[in-house]
Design a protein around this motif. Sequence first.
Motif, mmCIF file in Angstrom:
data_model
loop_
_atom_site.group_PDB
_atom_site.id
_atom_site.type_symbol
_atom_site.label_atom_id
_atom_site.label_comp_id
_atom_site.label_asym_id
_atom_site.label_seq_id
_atom_site.Cartn_x
_atom_site.Cartn_y
_atom_site.Cartn_z
ATOM 1 N N GLN A 79 0.723 -1.240 0.046
ATOM 2 C CA GLN A 79 0.172 -0.171 0.164
ATOM 3 C C GLN A 79 0.687 1.382 -0.028
ATOM 4 O O GLN A 79 0.350 2.366 -0.160
ATOM 5 N N ALA A 105 2.616 5.456 4.615
ATOM 6 C CA ALA A 105 1.605 6.091 5.294
ATOM 7 C C ALA A 105 1.423 7.347 5.479
ATOM 8 O O ALA A 105 2.699 8.087 5.697
ATOM 9 N N VAL A 109 -5.234 8.298 9.690
ATOM 10 C CA VAL A 109 -4.021 7.736 9.068
ATOM 11 C C VAL A 109 -4.598 7.432 7.775
ATOM 12 O O VAL A 109 -5.810 7.037 7.429
ATOM 13 N N SER A 110 -3.731 7.465 6.674
ATOM 14 C CA SER A 110 -4.051 7.200 5.284
ATOM 15 C C SER A 110 -3.155 6.570 4.470
ATOM 16 O O SER A 110 -1.889 6.876 4.615
ATOM 17 N N THR A 111 -3.353 5.342 3.949
ATOM 18 C CA THR A 111 -2.421 4.562 2.907
ATOM 19 C C THR A 111 -3.160 4.817 1.787
ATOM 20 O O THR A 111 -2.830 3.867 0.670
ATOM 21 N N CYS A 130 -3.884 0.939 7.416
ATOM 22 C CA CYS A 130 -4.050 2.311 8.385
ATOM 23 C C CYS A 130 -3.795 1.885 9.595
ATOM 24 O O CYS A 130 -2.849 2.365 10.470
ATOM 25 N N ALA A 167 -0.090 0.837 9.784
ATOM 26 C CA ALA A 167 0.988 1.854 9.891
ATOM 27 C C ALA A 167 0.615 2.471 11.483
ATOM 28 O O ALA A 167 1.708 2.949 12.005
ATOM 29 N N TYR A 168 -0.382 2.730 11.820
ATOM 30 C CA TYR A 168 -0.445 3.077 13.357
ATOM 31 C C TYR A 168 0.025 2.035 14.310
ATOM 32 O O TYR A 168 0.528 2.678 15.201
ATOM 33 N N ALA A 218 4.440 -3.134 8.676
ATOM 34 C CA ALA A 218 4.827 -1.976 8.332
ATOM 35 C C ALA A 218 6.175 -1.503 8.889
ATOM 36 O O ALA A 218 6.724 -2.043 9.838
ATOM 37 N N ARG A 254 6.902 3.118 5.921
ATOM 38 C CA ARG A 254 6.810 2.673 4.501
ATOM 39 C C ARG A 254 7.584 1.596 4.226
ATOM 40 O O ARG A 254 8.840 1.554 5.118
ATOM 41 N N VAL A 278 3.707 -0.211 3.794
ATOM 42 C CA VAL A 278 2.649 -0.820 4.567
ATOM 43 C C VAL A 278 2.045 -1.827 3.590
ATOM 44 O O VAL A 278 1.714 -1.784 2.278
#
Length: 290
Positions: A124, A127, A158-160, A225, A228-229, A260, A268, A270
């Motif tokens: 993905q 993040a 959070v965004s991927t 997300c 990543a979190y 992740a 990065r 993810v």
Amino acid sequence: MRYHHVDVFTDRPYSGNSLAVFPEADPLTGAQMRAITQELRHFESVFLVRHDSPGRPRTWRARVFDLAGELDFAGHPLIGAAAVLHALHGAADHEAWTLCLTGRQVEVTTERRGPGRYASLLDQGAAAFLGRPDPEGLAGLFALDPADLDPDLPPEVVSTGLRYLVLPVRGDALARARVTQPLDAPLARVGAEFAYLLDAAAMEGRHWNNDGLLEDVATGSGAGCAAAYLRSHGRIGSGERGLLRQGRFTGRPSTMTVSADGHGRDIRPVRVGGGVALVGEGHLRELPPS
């Protein structure tokens, strides 16, 4: 027009998150894709058009639709689509595919695990951490009390690929949660498009449509997300593969592999993956109006 019915994030049919994959969708318009998705009633459908070019073999354009319309990004449709491409075009047990979405492309690796069984792993990318909103009032959106929020993990957007409010909860809060009001406006106020409830201790999540009428079985974009979190807060090691569960409350338990790399806010890549079971094939006798 032929399509494939697959179940994603599972190793057996009739579990996991179902999906319709159209591997030769060249003749279809966006309006037809949306109408077909609404007709089949899968949570999402994915439509593929081959897009090879010099130096870029095994490349397809991918358009993903849910019941409301087209999505810029999604997890389980891309994971399921790559498994179907492996079944149709892959000669080796391990293959790699490039899927081009609106504005970005992603890489998916696949593994053949037996007749009708595959595993896919979606990269993905990086993040983006978009803010930590005030937790005041967030628990109430899901019929929870402030004490149900995890005191050691703050809510964070959070965004991927899609912007999720990751809302960590504890105890039996995940089982009691429900959507009490439309989420679009309160999520927009904190800069999010969707919400993902996460029990970090149990490694389990839940996600609903923003109207609360439909709960998703397993949310690949939300899982990215969450991964990543969790890495950003030191709950999983860099590159360590973990198992994130979802779907227990829909009667279709699903398991997503998440990882992740990186530290702090530099996370990065993810990756989200899981098993894919090929369930069946269908044939549309007639296409909707274009």
